[in-house]
Design a protein around this motif. Structure first.
Motif, mmCIF file in Angstrom:
data_model
loop_
_atom_site.group_PDB
_atom_site.id
_atom_site.type_symbol
_atom_site.label_atom_id
_atom_site.label_comp_id
_atom_site.label_asym_id
_atom_site.label_seq_id
_atom_site.Cartn_x
_atom_site.Cartn_y
_atom_site.Cartn_z
ATOM 1 N N ASN A 128 0.833 -1.205 0.000
ATOM 2 C CA ASN A 128 0.000 0.000 0.000
ATOM 3 C C ASN A 128 0.867 1.254 0.000
ATOM 4 O O ASN A 128 0.544 2.239 -0.669
ATOM 5 N N VAL A 171 2.425 1.614 -3.565
ATOM 6 C CA VAL A 171 1.458 1.990 -4.606
ATOM 7 C C VAL A 171 0.843 3.368 -4.358
ATOM 8 O O VAL A 171 0.637 4.133 -5.306
ATOM 9 N N HIS A 172 0.578 3.709 -3.099
ATOM 10 C CA HIS A 172 -0.257 4.885 -2.832
ATOM 11 C C HIS A 172 0.420 6.058 -2.122
ATOM 12 O O HIS A 172 -0.124 7.150 -2.113
#
Length: 82
Positions: A51, A54-55
């Motif tokens: 996470n 990716v974010h």
């Protein structure tokens, strides 16, 4: 790694997930975690770290991914930070 805990900072890149998994796996194993618990730990931490990869940062930027593992009365307290 110390008797108190494990702290690791890497670049938030997919290729560093294997480094994190290996470090936490070795730490948990040294603490006496069984094979199933280590496998579960690696799965959960990998998802949390992915996470971040990716974010957390814009596509053209790479920032830090910080992991800490501290023993507590129930096992380990894991923190994942970007």
């Amino acid at each position: 790694m110390s008797a108190q805990g494990l702290n690791l900072t890497v670049a938030a890149k997919p290729e560093n997930l294997a480094v994190i998994r290996q470090a936490l796996s070795g730490y948990a194993d040294a603490m006496g975690f069984d094979t199933n618990a280590v496998a579960d730990l690696k799965t959960v931490v990998t998802e949390a770290c992915m996470n971040v990869v990716v974010h957390a940062y814009p596509e053209d930027a790479t920032g830090p991914l910080e992991i800490s593992a501290e023993p507590d009365e129930d096992g380990l307290e894991i923190s994942v930070r970007d």
